[in-house]
Design an enzyme around this catalytic site. Structure first.
Site, short mmCIF file in Angstrom:
data_model
loop_
_atom_site.label_atom_id
_atom_site.label_comp_id
_atom_site.label_asym_id
_atom_site.label_seq_id
_atom_site.Cartn_x
_atom_site.Cartn_y
_atom_site.Cartn_z
N GLY A 1 -39.65 -11.44 -11.47
CA GLY A 1 -39.28 -10.11 -11.95
C GLY A 1 -38.07 -9.51 -11.26
O GLY A 1 -37.81 -8.32 -11.39
N GLU B 1 -43.91 -20.71 -8.39
CA GLU B 1 -43.26 -19.43 -8.65
C GLU B 1 -42.90 -18.78 -7.31
O GLU B 1 -43.76 -18.12 -6.70
CB GLU B 1 -44.20 -18.50 -9.42
CG GLU B 1 -44.63 -19.03 -10.76
CD GLU B 1 -45.06 -17.90 -11.71
OE1 GLU B 1 -44.46 -17.76 -12.77
OE2 GLU B 1 -45.99 -17.15 -11.35
N GLU C 1 -49.25 -12.24 -8.07
CA GLU C 1 -49.67 -10.83 -8.21
C GLU C 1 -51.16 -10.68 -7.94
O GLU C 1 -51.60 -9.64 -7.42
CB GLU C 1 -49.28 -10.31 -9.60
CG GLU C 1 -47.76 -10.12 -9.70
CD GLU C 1 -47.16 -10.34 -11.08
OE1 GLU C 1 -47.91 -10.37 -12.07
OE2 GLU C 1 -45.93 -10.51 -11.16
N SER D 1 -38.07 -15.27 -13.12
CA SER D 1 -36.82 -14.85 -13.76
C SER D 1 -36.23 -15.90 -14.70
O SER D 1 -35.01 -16.00 -14.83
CB SER D 1 -35.80 -14.43 -12.70
OG SER D 1 -36.27 -13.28 -12.01
N LYS E 1 -48.76 -10.70 -18.72
CA LYS E 1 -49.20 -9.79 -17.66
C LYS E 1 -49.90 -8.57 -18.26
O LYS E 1 -50.57 -8.70 -19.29
CB LYS E 1 -48.02 -9.41 -16.75
CG LYS E 1 -47.30 -10.66 -16.21
CD LYS E 1 -46.35 -10.38 -15.09
CE LYS E 1 -45.71 -11.69 -14.62
NZ LYS E 1 -44.80 -11.52 -13.51
N HIS F 1 -52.14 -16.45 -9.42
CA HIS F 1 -50.80 -15.88 -9.57
C HIS F 1 -50.48 -15.03 -8.35
O HIS F 1 -51.37 -14.39 -7.77
CB HIS F 1 -50.75 -15.03 -10.85
CG HIS F 1 -49.35 -14.65 -11.21
ND1 HIS F 1 -48.70 -13.61 -10.60
CD2 HIS F 1 -48.47 -15.19 -12.10
CE1 HIS F 1 -47.46 -13.52 -11.10
NE2 HIS F 1 -47.30 -14.46 -12.02
N ASN G 1 -46.58 -15.59 -19.85
CA ASN G 1 -47.57 -14.74 -19.16
C ASN G 1 -47.21 -13.29 -19.46
O ASN G 1 -46.26 -12.76 -18.91
CB ASN G 1 -47.51 -15.03 -17.65
CG ASN G 1 -48.42 -14.12 -16.85
OD1 ASN G 1 -49.22 -13.36 -17.42
ND2 ASN G 1 -48.31 -14.18 -15.53
P1 13P Z 1 -40.74 -13.15 -14.59
O1 13P Z 1 -40.37 -14.22 -15.59
O2 13P Z 1 -40.80 -11.79 -15.17
O3 13P Z 1 -39.91 -13.25 -13.35
O4 13P Z 1 -42.25 -13.46 -14.14
C1 13P Z 1 -42.59 -14.75 -13.75
C2 13P Z 1 -44.06 -14.83 -13.62
O5 13P Z 1 -44.64 -14.23 -12.74
C3 13P Z 1 -44.79 -15.63 -14.61
O6 13P Z 1 -46.11 -15.83 -14.24
#
Ligand code: 13P
Length: 251
Positions: free
Chosen positions: A171, A165, A97, A210, A11, A95, A9
């Site tokens: 992150g 997640e 976010e 992560s 982002k 997601h 992803n």
């Molecule tokens: P990270 O791997 O940067 O922690 O992000 C995970 C994520 O949100 C994947 O959709």
């Protein structure tokens, strides 16, 4: 029985030039895949370019979001018809976010999941608790609700992928322990079993938060972890290829 998936992803990262370079490098590094699938989720603006690069390879394309209508006066939104047209197989839905910054609710996630399925896109539906919710010991209540509400009215689950997640792991470098992740993955599979019976055994449940090439091996060794949804580490060729290699070696 279940084939693994590693999804990157990206982002809100990468110009077209950067996306093209990354997709090419990943395509070159992913030659033959055994029992698994690699999925790239670039930003909308790079979907077309990445689609051209991965055409004919074993890599699939995903969008990071979609709207739940085919077309219409919805300024700024992207329809699942457009995503199909451009070559997407998958679409990430719900997601954390999206839930946090754009206030998406379980009901929105549900509309999107149903629409994606109706149009032949495979949803990667994301669920996960916040730090505060884990502290309060309500992880199962939260994740259980997100799974059930997100799938409300979905009768056939075969094309759905779930991504667990934990928000506190995204992150932050604070990856869930294999035991913590397996516990929630098994819980999600039990919910799916209640609703979809035998079909639950075939549903891929990915872990995200992560993930790196260094920590994926012990996570993927867990019975109910069928792959990874990767953010930060998917933006670097070596890191992402390392994750793919370690998953392919384990499963
Ligand atoms: P990270 O791997 O940067 O922690 O992000 C995970 C994520 O949100 C994947 O959709």
């Amino acid at each position: 029985m279940r084939t693994w998936i590693v999804a990157g992803n990206w982002k809100m990262h990468n110009t077209n030039e950067e996306s093209v370079a990354l997709a090419k490098a990943i395509k070159d590094g992913v030659s033959s895949l055994k029992n698994g699938e690699v999925v790239l989720a670039p930003p909308f603006t790079s979907l077309y370019r990445v689609a051209q690069i991965i055409k004919g390879s074993s890599i699939s394309l995903a969008a990071q979001n979609m709207f739940y209508e085919d077309k219409g006066a919805f300024t700024g939104e992207i329809s699942p018809v457009m995503l199909k047209d451009i070559g997407c197989t998958y679409v990430i839905i719900g997601h954390s976010e999206r839930r946090k910054y754009f206030h998406e609710k379980d009901a929105d996630v549900n509309l999107k999941v149903k629409k994606a399925l109706a149009l032949g896109l495979k949803p990667i539906m994301c669920v996960g608790e916040t730090d505060e919710e884990r502290e309060k010991n309500v992880t199962r209540a939260v994740v259980g609700r997100q799974v059930k509400e997100g799938l409300r009215g979905v009768d056939k689950i075969d094309n759905v992928v779930i991504a667990y997640e934990p928000v506190w792991a995204i992150g932050t470098g604070k990856v869930a322990t294999p035991a913590q992740a397996q516990d929630v993955h098994a819980f999600i599979r039990a919910i799916l079993k209640d609703i979809y019976h035998d079909a639950a055994a075939g549903i891929r449940i990915l872990y995200g938060g992560s993930v790196t090439a260094d920590n994926i091996s012990e996570l993927i060794a867990m019975e109910d972890i069928d792959g990874a949804l990767v953010g930060g580490a998917s933006l670097k060729t070596d890191g992402f290829l390392g994750i793919i290699k370690n998953i392919a070696g384990e499963k």
